[in-house]
Write a protein that holds these residues in place. Structure first.
Motif, PDB file in Angstrom:
ATOM      1  N   ARG A  64       0.776  -1.029   0.060  1.00 30.72           N
ATOM      2  CA  ARG A  64       0.007   0.009   0.241  1.00 30.72           C
ATOM      3  C   ARG A  64       0.931   1.251   0.009  1.00 30.72           C
ATOM      4  NH1 ARG A  64      -5.733  -0.437  -0.032  1.00 30.72           N
ATOM      5  NH2 ARG A  64      -5.893  -2.686   0.292  1.00 30.72           N
ATOM      6  N   SER A  65       1.782   1.301  -1.022  1.00 28.18           N
ATOM      7  CA  SER A  65       2.780   2.422  -0.928  1.00 28.18           C
ATOM      8  C   SER A  65       2.617   3.945  -1.769  1.00 28.18           C
ATOM      9  CB  SER A  65       4.174   1.918  -1.437  1.00 28.18           C
ATOM     10  OG  SER A  65       3.947   1.530  -2.703  1.00 28.18           O
ATOM     11  N   VAL A  66       1.115   3.759  -2.225  1.00 27.55           N
ATOM     12  CA  VAL A  66       0.832   4.821  -3.060  1.00 27.55           C
ATOM     13  C   VAL A  66      -0.073   5.549  -2.012  1.00 27.55           C
ATOM     14  CG1 VAL A  66      -0.564   5.712  -5.078  1.00 27.55           C
ATOM     15  CG2 VAL A  66       0.873   3.809  -5.421  1.00 27.55           C
ATOM     16  N   ASN A  67       0.245   6.799  -1.947  1.00 28.51           N
ATOM     17  CA  ASN A  67      -0.392   7.655  -0.870  1.00 28.51           C
ATOM     18  C   ASN A  67      -1.153   8.699  -1.820  1.00 28.51           C
ATOM     19  OD1 ASN A  67      -0.412   7.256   2.000  1.00 28.51           O
ATOM     20  ND2 ASN A  67       1.738   7.177   1.659  1.00 28.51           N
ATOM     21  N   VAL A  68      -2.514   8.779  -1.534  1.00 23.47           N
ATOM     22  CA  VAL A  68      -3.092   9.897  -2.309  1.00 23.47           C
ATOM     23  C   VAL A  68      -3.990  10.730  -1.297  1.00 23.47           C
ATOM     24  CG1 VAL A  68      -5.070  10.284  -3.999  1.00 23.47           C
ATOM     25  CG2 VAL A  68      -3.816   8.049  -4.198  1.00 23.47           C
ATOM     26  N   LEU A  69      -3.987  12.139  -1.577  1.00 25.65           N
ATOM     27  CA  LEU A  69      -4.470  13.075  -0.602  1.00 25.65           C
ATOM     28  C   LEU A  69      -5.702  13.644  -1.601  1.00 25.65           C
ATOM     29  CD1 LEU A  69      -1.675  15.021   0.791  1.00 25.65           C
ATOM     30  CD2 LEU A  69      -2.666  13.245   1.797  1.00 25.65           C
ATOM     31  N   CYS A  70      -6.915  13.203  -0.839  1.00 30.37           N
ATOM     32  CA  CYS A  70      -7.984  13.585  -1.907  1.00 30.37           C
ATOM     33  C   CYS A  70      -8.961  14.629  -1.169  1.00 30.37           C
ATOM     34  CB  CYS A  70      -8.775  12.215  -1.876  1.00 30.37           C
ATOM     35  SG  CYS A  70     -10.355  12.410  -2.769  1.00 30.37           S
ATOM     36  N   ALA A 117      -4.301   2.199 -10.816  1.00 30.50           N
ATOM     37  CA  ALA A 117      -5.551   1.623 -10.947  1.00 30.50           C
ATOM     38  C   ALA A 117      -6.315   1.159  -9.741  1.00 30.50           C
ATOM     39  CB  ALA A 117      -5.191   0.126 -11.849  1.00 30.50           C
ATOM     40  N   ASP A 118      -5.783   0.710  -8.655  1.00 29.44           N
ATOM     41  CA  ASP A 118      -6.479   0.512  -7.489  1.00 29.44           C
ATOM     42  C   ASP A 118      -7.318   1.766  -7.051  1.00 29.44           C
ATOM     43  OD1 ASP A 118      -7.272  -1.046  -5.247  1.00 29.44           O
ATOM     44  OD2 ASP A 118      -5.545  -0.298  -4.277  1.00 29.44           O
ATOM     45  N   TYR A 119      -6.583   3.112  -7.221  1.00 24.73           N
ATOM     46  CA  TYR A 119      -7.000   4.168  -6.744  1.00 24.73           C
ATOM     47  C   TYR A 119      -8.234   4.695  -7.404  1.00 24.73           C
ATOM     48  CZ  TYR A 119      -7.912   9.007  -5.453  1.00 24.73           C
ATOM     49  OH  TYR A 119      -8.531  10.086  -5.106  1.00 24.73           O
ATOM     50  N   ASP A 120      -8.027   4.428  -8.868  1.00 28.89           N
ATOM     51  CA  ASP A 120      -9.035   4.843  -9.859  1.00 28.89           C
ATOM     52  C   ASP A 120     -10.319   3.830  -9.631  1.00 28.89           C
ATOM     53  OD1 ASP A 120     -10.292   5.690 -12.188  1.00 28.89           O
ATOM     54  OD2 ASP A 120     -10.004   3.797 -13.112  1.00 28.89           O
ATOM     55  N   ARG A 121     -10.252   2.627  -9.309  1.00 33.76           N
ATOM     56  CA  ARG A 121     -11.395   1.910  -8.949  1.00 33.76           C
ATOM     57  C   ARG A 121     -12.120   2.294  -7.583  1.00 33.76           C
ATOM     58  NH1 ARG A 121      -7.993  -2.103 -10.837  1.00 33.76           N
ATOM     59  NH2 ARG A 121      -7.098  -2.511  -8.556  1.00 33.76           N
ATOM     60  N   PHE A 122     -11.160   2.503  -6.548  1.00 34.55           N
ATOM     61  CA  PHE A 122     -11.673   3.068  -5.329  1.00 34.55           C
ATOM     62  C   PHE A 122     -12.318   4.248  -5.388  1.00 34.55           C
ATOM     63  CE2 PHE A 122     -11.074   5.711  -1.538  1.00 34.55           C
ATOM     64  CZ  PHE A 122     -11.823   4.887  -0.736  1.00 34.55           C
ATOM     65  N   VAL A 127     -15.655   6.675  -3.328  1.00 35.85           N
ATOM     66  CA  VAL A 127     -16.179   8.061  -2.876  1.00 35.85           C
ATOM     67  C   VAL A 127     -17.151   8.676  -4.039  1.00 35.85           C
ATOM     68  CG1 VAL A 127     -14.945  10.123  -2.428  1.00 35.85           C
ATOM     69  CG2 VAL A 127     -13.813   8.078  -1.791  1.00 35.85           C
ATOM     70  N   LEU A 128     -16.698   8.801  -5.244  1.00 35.91           N
ATOM     71  CA  LEU A 128     -17.462   9.384  -6.230  1.00 35.91           C
ATOM     72  C   LEU A 128     -18.793   8.767  -6.213  1.00 35.91           C
ATOM     73  CD1 LEU A 128     -15.051  10.360  -8.837  1.00 35.91           C
ATOM     74  CD2 LEU A 128     -15.815  12.051  -6.954  1.00 35.91           C
ATOM     75  N   ALA A 137     -10.986  16.131  -5.618  1.00 34.38           N
ATOM     76  CA  ALA A 137      -9.806  16.239  -6.217  1.00 34.38           C
ATOM     77  C   ALA A 137      -8.599  15.605  -5.784  1.00 34.38           C
ATOM     78  CB  ALA A 137      -9.358  17.988  -6.391  1.00 34.38           C
ATOM     79  N   SER A 138      -7.630  14.933  -6.476  1.00 36.80           N
ATOM     80  CA  SER A 138      -6.770  14.226  -5.720  1.00 36.80           C
ATOM     81  C   SER A 138      -5.311  14.592  -6.164  1.00 36.80           C
ATOM     82  CB  SER A 138      -6.830  12.662  -6.703  1.00 36.80           C
ATOM     83  OG  SER A 138      -8.189  12.142  -6.433  1.00 36.80           O
ATOM     84  N   ASN A 139      -4.396  14.383  -5.165  1.00 32.55           N
ATOM     85  CA  ASN A 139      -2.912  14.601  -5.423  1.00 32.55           C
ATOM     86  C   ASN A 139      -2.371  13.218  -4.842  1.00 32.55           C
ATOM     87  OD1 ASN A 139      -2.862  17.643  -6.315  1.00 32.55           O
ATOM     88  ND2 ASN A 139      -4.362  17.598  -4.306  1.00 32.55           N
ATOM     89  N   PHE A 140      -1.430  12.890  -5.898  1.00 36.22           N
ATOM     90  CA  PHE A 140      -0.604  11.736  -5.476  1.00 36.22           C
ATOM     91  C   PHE A 140       0.881  12.187  -4.797  1.00 36.22           C
ATOM     92  CE2 PHE A 140      -3.390  10.095  -8.474  1.00 36.22           C
ATOM     93  CZ  PHE A 140      -3.718   8.757  -8.139  1.00 36.22           C
ATOM     94  N   ALA A 141       1.145  11.756  -3.475  1.00 35.37           N
ATOM     95  CA  ALA A 141       2.324  11.779  -2.873  1.00 35.37           C
ATOM     96  C   ALA A 141       3.391  11.004  -3.554  1.00 35.37           C
ATOM     97  CB  ALA A 141       2.306  11.411  -1.541  1.00 35.37           C
ATOM     98  N   LEU A 142       4.380  12.102  -4.002  1.00 39.79           N
ATOM     99  CA  LEU A 142       5.585  11.392  -4.772  1.00 39.79           C
ATOM    100  C   LEU A 142       6.602  10.724  -3.870  1.00 39.79           C
ATOM    101  CD1 LEU A 142       6.302  14.469  -7.026  1.00 39.79           C
ATOM    102  CD2 LEU A 142       4.988  12.414  -7.640  1.00 39.79           C
TER     103      LEU A 142
END
Length: 153
Positions: A64-70, A117-122, A127-128, A137-142
């Motif tokens: 679960r290494s992808v962090n998204v701030l939504c 892709a996992d975030y897109d599904r979620f 949420v939407l 609005a989403s921002n991906f943490a680098l």
């Protein structure tokens, strides 16, 4: 606010760093007797200063290494709509943090996912798709520059 003396502050600092310390080891670090430390820890727990003892897990090692701030904007601001949305938030393991916000956006979520892709599904199916959500609005943490669970004491 609960009054903390210097020994209480030391106890809180040490337990934030290592919640698995024995009362004897903690007593040695803070300069108090084990019995006193045990009593103080119980008082701090009862007052709500100290919460659950947990172990921090590695998001990367758990896939679960992808962090998204939504940021989320609601369609309605009623108490019922917010309660329903917040119940949805609590039910989703991917959402690891949620803040009700002031300003342009109503909520800020931190979401831990496997990949884009996992975030897109979620986001699309979760949420939407929620009836109280107008948009997001989403921002991906680098990369993570700082992360701590320690509160300054």
């Amino acid at each position: 606010m609960f009054h903390l003396d210097e020994i209480d502050r030391r106890i809180v600092r040490e337990l934030q760093r290592d919640g698995s310390l024995s009362h004897a080891a903690l007593a040695e670090r803070v300069g108090a007797s084990p019995a006193s430390v045990w009593r103080r820890v119980r008082q701090l727990e009862k007052a709500g200063v100290l919460g659950a003892t947990v172990r921090l897990a590695s998001a990367e090692m758990l896939g679960r290494s992808v962090n998204v701030l939504c940021q989320v904007r609601m369609t309605r601001q009623s108490i019922e709509a917010r309660a329903e949305f917040e119940e949805f938030i609590r039910s989703r393991a991917e959402i690891v943090e949620c803040y009700a916000m002031s300003g342009e956006w109503d909520y800020l979520l931190r979401i831990a996912v496997e990949d884009v892709a996992d975030y897109d599904r979620f986001i699309m199916r979760g949420v939407l798709a929620h009836p109280s959500v107008a948009n997001a609005a989403s921002n991906f943490a680098l990369r993570q520059v700082k992360y701590t669970t320690e509160i300054p004491v």
